[in-house]
Design a protein around this motif. Structure first.
Motif, PDB file in Angstrom:
ATOM      1  N   LYS A 107       0.825  -1.208   0.000  1.00 46.92           N
ATOM      2  CA  LYS A 107       0.000   0.000   0.000  1.00 46.92           C
ATOM      3  C   LYS A 107       0.857   1.255   0.000  1.00 46.92           C
ATOM      4  O   LYS A 107       0.566   2.227  -0.712  1.00 46.92           O
ATOM      5  CB  LYS A 107      -0.906  -0.019   1.244  1.00 46.92           C
ATOM      6  N   ILE A 108       1.935   1.249   0.767  1.00 49.71           N
ATOM      7  CA  ILE A 108       2.816   2.416   0.858  1.00 49.71           C
ATOM      8  C   ILE A 108       3.475   2.711  -0.490  1.00 49.71           C
ATOM      9  O   ILE A 108       3.595   3.871  -0.897  1.00 49.71           O
ATOM     10  CB  ILE A 108       3.889   2.196   1.942  1.00 49.71           C
ATOM     11  N   CYS A 109       3.908   1.679  -1.182  1.00 50.61           N
ATOM     12  CA  CYS A 109       4.700   1.868  -2.409  1.00 50.61           C
ATOM     13  C   CYS A 109       3.860   1.995  -3.678  1.00 50.61           C
ATOM     14  O   CYS A 109       4.393   2.363  -4.726  1.00 50.61           O
ATOM     15  CB  CYS A 109       5.686   0.709  -2.567  1.00 50.61           C
ATOM     16  N   GLN A 110       2.575   1.708  -3.599  1.00 49.99           N
ATOM     17  CA  GLN A 110       1.731   1.717  -4.798  1.00 49.99           C
ATOM     18  C   GLN A 110       1.688   3.037  -5.553  1.00 49.99           C
ATOM     19  O   GLN A 110       1.634   3.034  -6.787  1.00 49.99           O
ATOM     20  CB  GLN A 110       0.305   1.289  -4.445  1.00 49.99           C
ATOM     21  N   PRO A 111       1.722   4.197  -4.886  1.00 47.48           N
ATOM     22  CA  PRO A 111       1.610   5.444  -5.655  1.00 47.48           C
ATOM     23  C   PRO A 111       2.757   5.695  -6.618  1.00 47.48           C
ATOM     24  O   PRO A 111       2.596   6.480  -7.552  1.00 47.48           O
ATOM     25  CB  PRO A 111       1.577   6.528  -4.553  1.00 47.48           C
ATOM     26  N   LEU A 112       3.908   5.065  -6.415  1.00 45.02           N
ATOM     27  CA  LEU A 112       5.070   5.336  -7.255  1.00 45.02           C
ATOM     28  C   LEU A 112       5.164   4.333  -8.406  1.00 45.02           C
ATOM     29  O   LEU A 112       5.328   3.135  -8.184  1.00 45.02           O
ATOM     30  CB  LEU A 112       6.358   5.274  -6.432  1.00 45.02           C
ATOM     31  N   ARG A 113       5.102   4.836  -9.635  1.00 43.88           N
ATOM     32  CA  ARG A 113       5.207   3.958 -10.801  1.00 43.88           C
ATOM     33  C   ARG A 113       6.576   3.280 -10.859  1.00 43.88           C
ATOM     34  O   ARG A 113       6.709   2.167 -11.360  1.00 43.88           O
ATOM     35  CB  ARG A 113       4.972   4.754 -12.075  1.00 43.88           C
ATOM     36  N   ARG A 132       6.859  -0.353  -9.470  1.00 43.87           N
ATOM     37  CA  ARG A 132       6.038  -1.448  -9.993  1.00 43.87           C
ATOM     38  C   ARG A 132       6.753  -2.796  -9.937  1.00 43.87           C
ATOM     39  O   ARG A 132       6.149  -3.819  -9.655  1.00 43.87           O
ATOM     40  CB  ARG A 132       5.636  -1.143 -11.439  1.00 43.87           C
ATOM     41  N   GLY A 133       8.054  -2.800 -10.234  1.00 42.68           N
ATOM     42  CA  GLY A 133       8.785  -4.066 -10.212  1.00 42.68           C
ATOM     43  C   GLY A 133       9.138  -4.532  -8.819  1.00 42.68           C
ATOM     44  O   GLY A 133       9.459  -5.709  -8.621  1.00 42.68           O
ATOM     45  N   VAL A 134       9.069  -3.635  -7.832  1.00 50.62           N
ATOM     46  CA  VAL A 134       9.426  -3.978  -6.451  1.00 50.62           C
ATOM     47  C   VAL A 134       8.211  -4.478  -5.678  1.00 50.62           C
ATOM     48  O   VAL A 134       8.340  -5.314  -4.771  1.00 50.62           O
ATOM     49  CB  VAL A 134      10.053  -2.759  -5.731  1.00 50.62           C
ATOM     50  N   ILE A 135       7.037  -3.988  -6.025  1.00 55.77           N
ATOM     51  CA  ILE A 135       5.826  -4.334  -5.278  1.00 55.77           C
ATOM     52  C   ILE A 135       5.574  -5.850  -5.227  1.00 55.77           C
ATOM     53  O   ILE A 135       5.208  -6.377  -4.163  1.00 55.77           O
ATOM     54  CB  ILE A 135       4.608  -3.579  -5.853  1.00 55.77           C
ATOM     55  N   PRO A 136       5.754  -6.627  -6.319  1.00 58.64           N
ATOM     56  CA  PRO A 136       5.579  -8.084  -6.190  1.00 58.64           C
ATOM     57  C   PRO A 136       6.551  -8.713  -5.186  1.00 58.64           C
ATOM     58  O   PRO A 136       6.200  -9.689  -4.521  1.00 58.64           O
ATOM     59  CB  PRO A 136       5.861  -8.594  -7.610  1.00 58.64           C
ATOM     60  N   ILE A 137       7.748  -8.163  -5.069  1.00 62.65           N
ATOM     61  CA  ILE A 137       8.701  -8.667  -4.068  1.00 62.65           C
ATOM     62  C   ILE A 137       8.182  -8.376  -2.675  1.00 62.65           C
ATOM     63  O   ILE A 137       8.195  -9.246  -1.792  1.00 62.65           O
ATOM     64  CB  ILE A 137      10.083  -8.012  -4.270  1.00 62.65           C
ATOM     65  N   ILE A 138       7.693  -7.161  -2.460  1.00 66.45           N
ATOM     66  CA  ILE A 138       7.188  -6.761  -1.142  1.00 66.45           C
ATOM     67  C   ILE A 138       6.010  -7.639  -0.734  1.00 66.45           C
ATOM     68  O   ILE A 138       5.960  -8.138   0.398  1.00 66.45           O
ATOM     69  CB  ILE A 138       6.774  -5.279  -1.163  1.00 66.45           C
ATOM     70  N   ARG A 139       5.068  -7.852  -1.647  1.00 67.30           N
ATOM     71  CA  ARG A 139       3.853  -8.590  -1.290  1.00 67.30           C
ATOM     72  C   ARG A 139       4.076 -10.096  -1.193  1.00 67.30           C
ATOM     73  O   ARG A 139       3.491 -10.763  -0.334  1.00 67.30           O
ATOM     74  CB  ARG A 139       2.746  -8.304  -2.316  1.00 67.30           C
ATOM     75  N   HIS A 140       4.947 -10.654  -2.031  1.00 72.08           N
ATOM     76  CA  HIS A 140       4.975 -12.109  -2.192  1.00 72.08           C
ATOM     77  C   HIS A 140       6.257 -12.792  -1.705  1.00 72.08           C
ATOM     78  O   HIS A 140       6.442 -13.976  -2.000  1.00 72.08           O
ATOM     79  CB  HIS A 140       4.745 -12.461  -3.660  1.00 72.08           C
ATOM     80  N   HIS A 141       7.137 -12.102  -0.967  1.00 72.57           N
ATOM     81  CA  HIS A 141       8.383 -12.762  -0.592  1.00 72.57           C
ATOM     82  C   HIS A 141       8.217 -13.772   0.544  1.00 72.57           C
ATOM     83  O   HIS A 141       9.188 -14.396   0.961  1.00 72.57           O
ATOM     84  CB  HIS A 141       9.482 -11.737  -0.255  1.00 72.57           C
ATOM     85  N   HIS A 142       6.980 -13.957   1.021  1.00 69.10           N
ATOM     86  CA  HIS A 142       6.706 -15.010   2.002  1.00 69.10           C
ATOM     87  C   HIS A 142       5.800 -16.109   1.436  1.00 69.10           C
ATOM     88  O   HIS A 142       5.295 -16.941   2.189  1.00 69.10           O
ATOM     89  CB  HIS A 142       6.077 -14.420   3.271  1.00 69.10           C
ATOM     90  N   GLU A 143       5.588 -16.106   0.129  1.00 67.69           N
ATOM     91  CA  GLU A 143       4.848 -17.212  -0.497  1.00 67.69           C
ATOM     92  C   GLU A 143       5.745 -18.450  -0.544  1.00 67.69           C
ATOM     93  O   GLU A 143       6.958 -18.361  -0.380  1.00 67.69           O
ATOM     94  CB  GLU A 143       4.426 -16.834  -1.923  1.00 67.69           C
TER      95      GLU A 143
END
Length: 415
Positions: free
Chosen positions: A317-323, A326-337
Motif C-alpha cells: 500500500k505504501i509503495c503503490q503510488p510510485l510507478r 512497480r517491479g518492487v511491489i511483487p517482491i514486497i507482497r509475495h516474498h513469504h509465499e
C-alpha cells in the motif's frame, strides 16, 4: 562483475562454548523472531497456515491489516500520493509560481544573446556562461532547470561539460540540450554518448526552442519529485531496520547479494535494480506493526502472527503510488509465499509466485541463516544451504532456482 562475499565468520572456540545453549534453543527466520530449533517445522507450518476463524474475527473487530486507519501508514501513503499529484499539477498549470532557470553556455556572444532573448520572451530566468569551466561552477551554485550547451568551445568543450554534469549525483537530472550545426552527425553521436537529452541546430527556431525547453523542464521536475519520494521510502526502510538492533545491516547485505545473484542469473538491468531496491523495501510495511509485536523476543501468538503477516500488505500500500516501484511491489507482497502454496498472503503456488519474489525470498532466507545475532551463531554457508535444501524437499522452494542459488554460493565461496 559479481562481487559478493559471505558474511559468515568462523567463531572462536570460546564464543561457541559461551553460546552453545542459545544455539541449541533458538534460531531465526527472515522476520527476525526467535523460535526453538526443535519446533522449527511446527513453527513454519503455523506461519503458513493461519487460523481463518480467528482472522475473520480480527477483521470484524478491525484489528487485522487495518491499513486505512493506521495513522503512520496513511501519512506516508498520502504524502507520496500528494507528491505525485503535485507533480502532475505543475505540468498542467505551467510555471506561474516558479519560473524555471535556464543556463545558456556559448563562447559566441551573439549566439548566446539570441538564445537569451528568445528564452526571456518565454518567461524563463536566464543565466549566461561564456566558457565550460564557468558553466560547471554555475551549475553547482545555481542549480538550473535546464542547460542550453554549445558544443564547440575552447579549453573545455560541451562534451566534457555534459559528462561532468551527468556523472554528478546532485546534477544528473538536469537536462542538457546541445547546440550543434545543422548536419553535425558526429557531434550528435558524441553527445548521446555523454548523456545529452536533446539537440538543437543553429539558427534557432523560436517555436521549436520553446517546445523542447518546456518539455524537458517538465520532465526534470517530475523526475525530481519521484526521486524525492523514492529517497523518502528508503529513509523509512532504514529507520524500520534500526528499530530492531538484532538484524544488523540486513538490508545492505540483501542489496549486495541481490545484485550479485541477479548478475549470476543474467537478469536484465531493471530486474537487478528491483532486486536491490527490494533489499531495502521488502519489510517497509513493518512501519505499521506495533513494537510489542515487531520486537517481541519470544514466540508470537497466533493473533500476533496475523498482525505480523499484515506487513506485506501495508508495504504494498505504501509503495503503490510510485510507478517506479512497480517491479518492487511483487517482491514486497509475495516474498513469504511458498512453492507448494502454503505461504502468505495469497497462498500462491509454483510459478504463480512472481519470479523476482522467488529469487528475493531465497537470498532473504540465506542471509537470515548466515547472519550472527545476539542469540545465535551464524550458520556456515554449507549449513545454511543444507537447511534450505531440506525446505525445498518439503515443497517450500523452487527446486531449479534453489539449485542455481547453491551453485552461485559455491562459486562465490570458491573464489
Amino acid at each position: 562483475m559479481i562481487q559478493w562475499k559471505s558474511n559468515y565468520r568462523i567463531p572462536s572456540e570460546e564464543t561457541i562454548n559461551e553460546s552453545s545453549s542459545l544455539i541449541q534453543d533458538n534460531t531465526i527466520d527472515s522476520d527476525s523472531t526467535v523460535i526453538g530449533l526443535e519446533n522449527l517445522e511446527t513453527y513454519y507450518s503455523e506461519l503458513s497456515q493461519p487460523d481463518l476463524a480467528e482472522k475473520e474475527e480480527l477483521e470484524k473487530k478491525g484489528e487485522f491489516s487495518d491499513i486505512e486507519n493506521n495513522p503512520h501508514v496513511k501519512y506516508i501513503y498520502d504524502s507520496i500520493l500528494g507528491t505525485n499529484l503535485q507533480a502532475k499539477g505543475s505540468i498542467v498549470n505551467g510555471f506561474e509560481a516558479d519560473a524555471p532557470k535556464v543556463l545558456v553556455v556559448d563562447d559566441n556572444a551573439a549566439s548566446r544573446m539570441t538564445a537569451v532573448a528568445l528564452l526571456a520572451m518565454e518567461g524563463y530566468q536566464v543565466i549566461e556562461a561564456e566558457s565550460g569551466a564557468t558553466a560547471v561552477d554555475l551549475v553547482n551554485h545555481k542549480q538550473p532547470d535546464l542547460i542550453l550547451l554549445d558544443v564547440m568551445m575552447p579549453e573545455m568543450d560541451g562534451f566534457e561539460v555534459c559528462q561532468i554534469i551527468k556523472q554528478d549525483e546532485q546534477t544528473r537530472l538536469i537536462p542538457v540540450i546541445f547546440i550543434t550545426a545543422l548536419n553535425d552527425r558526429r557531434s550528435r553521436i558524441r553527445g548521446i554518448e555523454v548523456g545529452a537529452d536533446d539537440f538543437l541546430s543553429k539558427p534557432f527556431d523560436r517555436v521549436e526552442l520553446a517546445a523542447r525547453v518546456k518539455s524537458l523542464v517538465h520532465q526534470k521536475r517530475l523526475n525530481e519529485d519521484l526521486d524525492h519520494a523514492e529517497k523518502v521510502l528508503f529513509s523509512i526502510a532504514r529507520a524500520i531496520e534500526s528499530r530492531d538492533p538484532n538484524t544488523g545491516d540486513h538490508c545492505e547485505r540483501l542489496v549486495s547479494l541481490g545484485q550479485a545473484f541477479g548478475e549470476y542469473l543474467n537478469l536484465p538491468r531493471h530486474q537487478i535494480r528491483d532486486l536491490m531496491w527490494g533489499g531495502y523495501l521488502h519489510d517497509i510495511g513493518k512501519v505499521g506493526i506495533p513494537d510489542a509485536v515487531l520486537l517481541k523476543q519470544g514466540k508470537l501468538t497466533p493473533h500476533e502472527w496475523e498482525i505480523m503477516r499484515g506487513h506485506v500488505l501495508i508495504g504494498e500500500k505504501i509503495c503503490q503510488p510510485l510507478r517506479s516501484m512497480r517491479g518492487v511491489i511483487p517482491i514486497i507482497r509475495h516474498h513469504h509465499e511458498r512453492w507448494d502454496g502454503s505461504g502468505y498472503p495469497d497462498a500462491l503456488k509454483g510459478n504463480e509466485i512472481p519470479y523476482l519474489a522467488q529469487v528475493f525470498q531465497i537470498i532473504d532466507i540465506y542471509d537470515a541463516l548466515t547472519s550472527e545475532r545476539p542469540y545465535k551463531q551464524a550458520y556456515a554457508p554449507i549449513e545454511a544451504l543444507k537447511v534450505m535444501q531440506e525446505e525445498t524437499e518439503k515443497g517450500w522452494r523452487n527446486p531449479e532456482l534453489m539449485r542455481l542459488f547453491a551453485d552461485f554460493i559455491n562459486y562465490c565461496e570458491s573464489r
